[in-house]
Design an enzyme around this catalytic site. Structure first.
Site, PDB file in Angstrom:
ATOM      1  CG  ASP A 106      -7.706   3.032   0.678  1.00  0.00           C
ATOM      2  OD1 ASP A 106      -7.145   2.530   1.653  1.00  0.00           O
ATOM      3  OD2 ASP A 106      -8.832   3.568   0.747  1.00  0.00           O
ATOM      4  CE  LYS A 109      -7.488  -1.290   6.975  1.00  0.00           C
ATOM      5  NZ  LYS A 109      -7.327   0.197   6.978  1.00  0.00           N
ATOM      6  CD  GLU A 121      -8.995  -0.192   1.042  1.00  0.00           C
ATOM      7  OE1 GLU A 121      -8.018  -0.367   0.296  1.00  0.00           O
ATOM      8  OE2 GLU A 121      -8.918  -0.232   2.278  1.00  0.00           O
ATOM      9  CE  LYS A 162      -4.790   0.332   0.755  1.00  0.00           C
ATOM     10  NZ  LYS A 162      -5.462  -0.392   1.864  1.00  0.00           N
ATOM     11  CG  ASP A 172     -10.664   0.085   5.333  1.00  0.00           C
ATOM     12  OD1 ASP A 172      -9.556   0.565   5.010  1.00  0.00           O
ATOM     13  OD2 ASP A 172     -10.931  -0.224   6.498  1.00  0.00           O
ATOM     14  N   GLY A 180      -4.257  -3.442   6.265  1.00  0.00           N
ATOM     15  CA  GLY A 180      -3.214  -3.149   7.245  1.00  0.00           C
ATOM     16  C   GLY A 180      -3.460  -1.814   7.920  1.00  0.00           C
ATOM     17  CE  LYS A 194      -3.617   4.778   1.833  1.00  0.00           C
ATOM     18  NZ  LYS A 194      -4.632   3.737   1.679  1.00  0.00           N
ATOM     19  CB  SER A 217      -0.880   0.010   1.247  1.00  0.00           C
ATOM     20  OG  SER A 217      -1.597   1.219   1.309  1.00  0.00           O
TER      21      SER A 217
HETATM   22  O1  LIG Z   1       0.549  -0.841   4.854  1.00  0.00           O
HETATM   23  C1  LIG Z   1      -0.449  -0.928   5.547  1.00  0.00           C
HETATM   24  O2  LIG Z   1      -0.473  -1.325   6.726  1.00  0.00           O
HETATM   25  C2  LIG Z   1      -1.745  -0.397   4.971  1.00  0.00           C
HETATM   26  C3  LIG Z   1      -1.833   1.044   5.278  1.00  0.00           C
HETATM   27  C4  LIG Z   1      -3.043   1.599   4.645  1.00  0.00           C
HETATM   28  O3  LIG Z   1      -3.203   1.485   3.446  1.00  0.00           O
HETATM   29  C5  LIG Z   1      -4.013   2.254   5.475  1.00  0.00           C
HETATM   30  C6  LIG Z   1      -3.864   2.322   6.811  1.00  0.00           C
HETATM   31  C7  LIG Z   1      -4.767   3.104   7.571  1.00  0.00           C
HETATM   32  C8  LIG Z   1      -5.668   3.886   6.979  1.00  0.00           C
HETATM   33  C9  LIG Z   1      -5.553   4.120   5.549  1.00  0.00           C
HETATM   34  O4  LIG Z   1      -4.621   5.100   5.258  1.00  0.00           O
HETATM   35  C10 LIG Z   1      -5.150   2.879   4.785  1.00  0.00           C
HETATM   36  C11 LIG Z   1      -6.344   2.002   4.596  1.00  0.00           C
HETATM   37  O5  LIG Z   1      -7.455   2.553   4.628  1.00  0.00           O
HETATM   38  O6  LIG Z   1      -6.226   0.804   4.323  1.00  0.00           O
HETATM   39 MG   LIG Z   2      -8.498   1.436   3.341  1.00  0.00          MG
END
Ligand SMILES: O=C(O)CCC(=O)C1=CC=C[C@@H](O)[C@@H]1C(=O)O
Ligand SMILES: [Mg+2]
Length: 371
Positions: free
Chosen positions: A191, A265, A216, A164, A241, A293, A166, A138
């Site tokens: 995402d 999660k 997402e 992934k 999510d 994550g 953002k 991500s």
């Molecule tokens: O690498 C990871 O742990 C995933 C991190 C990640 O994509 C996210 C973590 C927390 C909030 C968001 O920014 C995003 C998510 O929504 O999945």
């Molecule tokens: Mg997310």
């Protein structure tokens, strides 16, 4: 027979991410979190990790609220009532509204302890079947498209397959078009972390030309209804999510057609028991799930790996190698993905040893509760 917990240690840690993490909410580098250790009468140690951030940008919970709820509402009932199986915690905590991430910390530690006492891996205790799991990366929002393309190149060379990315208004369609032009066959997903509204439907539909695996959480963090309207307008599968906090939410989202994929999660839904319930329902409904994550340290990563061994986890999760996040993790060995695959440990419990030296190094405060 109840699990004879003799002591609980609640540690507060602060670790610095190797790379700042930027989303539509902002950028952060330091990660504060809690590690809860549950110790039984013969010295078995079960561990859980909190995922709430220091500020309430992802959900209404924070490190501080998690510590408060654990210290003042969750630890005492376990001391007074005793637990035979981790599934018992849902009923024990049912009178406490929300605070899923706080509940998940102690539930995870007790799942780990329960598995260790049975001399089985957490994956086995959950009913997991996969011996290895596929993970992706991500990527936070980068300063320039060139930086993003370079980072993607690096991660693909590391062997990760799914990327992934953002997105937010002003950093979305054009950026993803450039990425797709450079990597025509790469499994790619976006995402949005709730950065859009139904006013953006026509704009978001442009993503349909990019062969994304999913988008997402495009709309509000607490929405299911508007996502159904958006999904009816888009070909790209929506993955929820932030909106999914329970099996009930997952059922409603699927019944309404709000999503075609769910990111599970553990902390967001209150723990491994509810995660498994959501997984089992999605399996009945033919809805693929994957494990999201929260920039976890090693204990949280280990829990994510164990959960991901369940059969409906058919899409790559976010649990990449420890070395992508931390100079030094708090577990031995660290989590290592090779060609995007993680071998699931078969040692008892979470399957990784705690590095007590590193744990002490990053710990800023500890509270002990004797049972
Ligand atoms: O690498 C990871 O742990 C995933 C991190 C990640 O994509 C996210 C973590 C927390 C909030 C968001 O920014 C995003 C998510 O929504 O999945
Ligand atoms: Mg997310």
């Amino acid at each position: 027979m109840t699990i004879p917990i003799k002591q609980i240690k609640l540690r507060r840690l602060s670790m610095q991410l190797k790379n700042p993490f930027t989303t539509s909410f902002g950028t952060f580098r330091d990660k504060e979190f809690l590690i809860l250790e549950a110790i039984d009468e013969v010295g078995n140690r079960g561990f859980g990790e909190s995922v709430a951030f220091a500020s309430p940008w992802y959900s209404e919970e924070t490190v501080q609220t998690s510590a408060h709820i654990l210290e003042d509402f969750l630890i005492e009932p376990i001391k007074n009532h005793g637990i035979t199986h981790p599934d018992d915690l849902a009923a024990l905590f049912s009178h406490i509204k929300g605070n899923n991430m706080a509940k998940s910390v102690i539930e995870g530690a007790i799942w780990d302890l329960y598995a260790k006492r049975r001399n089985e891996s957490l994956a086995q205790a959950l009913g997991g079947t996969q011996q290895e799991i596929e993970v992706g990366v991500s990527l936070g929002i980068k300063p320039t498209v060139k930086d993003l393309l370079t980072t993607i190149e690096q991660q693909l060379e590391e062997g990760y397959k799914r990327i992934k990315i953002k997105i937010e208004p002003g950093w979305d369609v054009d950026v993803l078009r450039e990425v797709r032009a450079h990597f025509p066959d790469m499994p790619m997903m976006a995402d949005a972390n709730s950065a859009y509204t139904l006013d953006d439907v026509d704009h978001l539909k442009k993503l349909d030309d990019l062969d994304l695996m999913m988008i997402e959480q495009p709309l509000a963090h607490d929405d299911i209804v508007d996502h159904a309207q958006l999904q009816a307008s888009m070909d790209t599968p929506i993955c929820l999510d932030e909106s999914i906090h329970s099996l009930a939410d997952a059922r409603k989202a699927i019944q309404l057609g709000s999503c075609q994929i769910i990111n599970i999660k553990i902390g967001r839904v209150g723990g491994l028991t509810e995660s498994k319930r959501i997984h089992d329902y999605c399996r009945e409904q033919g809805v693929p799930v994957w494990c999201g994550g929260m920039l976890e340290a090693g204990v949280g990563r280990a829990h994510n790996i164990a959960l991901t061994t369940l059969p409906q986890f058919t899409l790559p999760g976010d649990t990449a190698s420890s070395s992508l996040y931390w100079e030094e993790d708090i577990i031995n060995p660290e989590v290592v993905a090779k060609n995007g695959m993680i071998q699931v440990p078969d040692k008892p419990g979470i399957g990784y040893d705690i590095d007590d030296h590193a744990l002490d190094k990053w710990t800023t405060a500890t509270k002990t509760f004797d049972f």
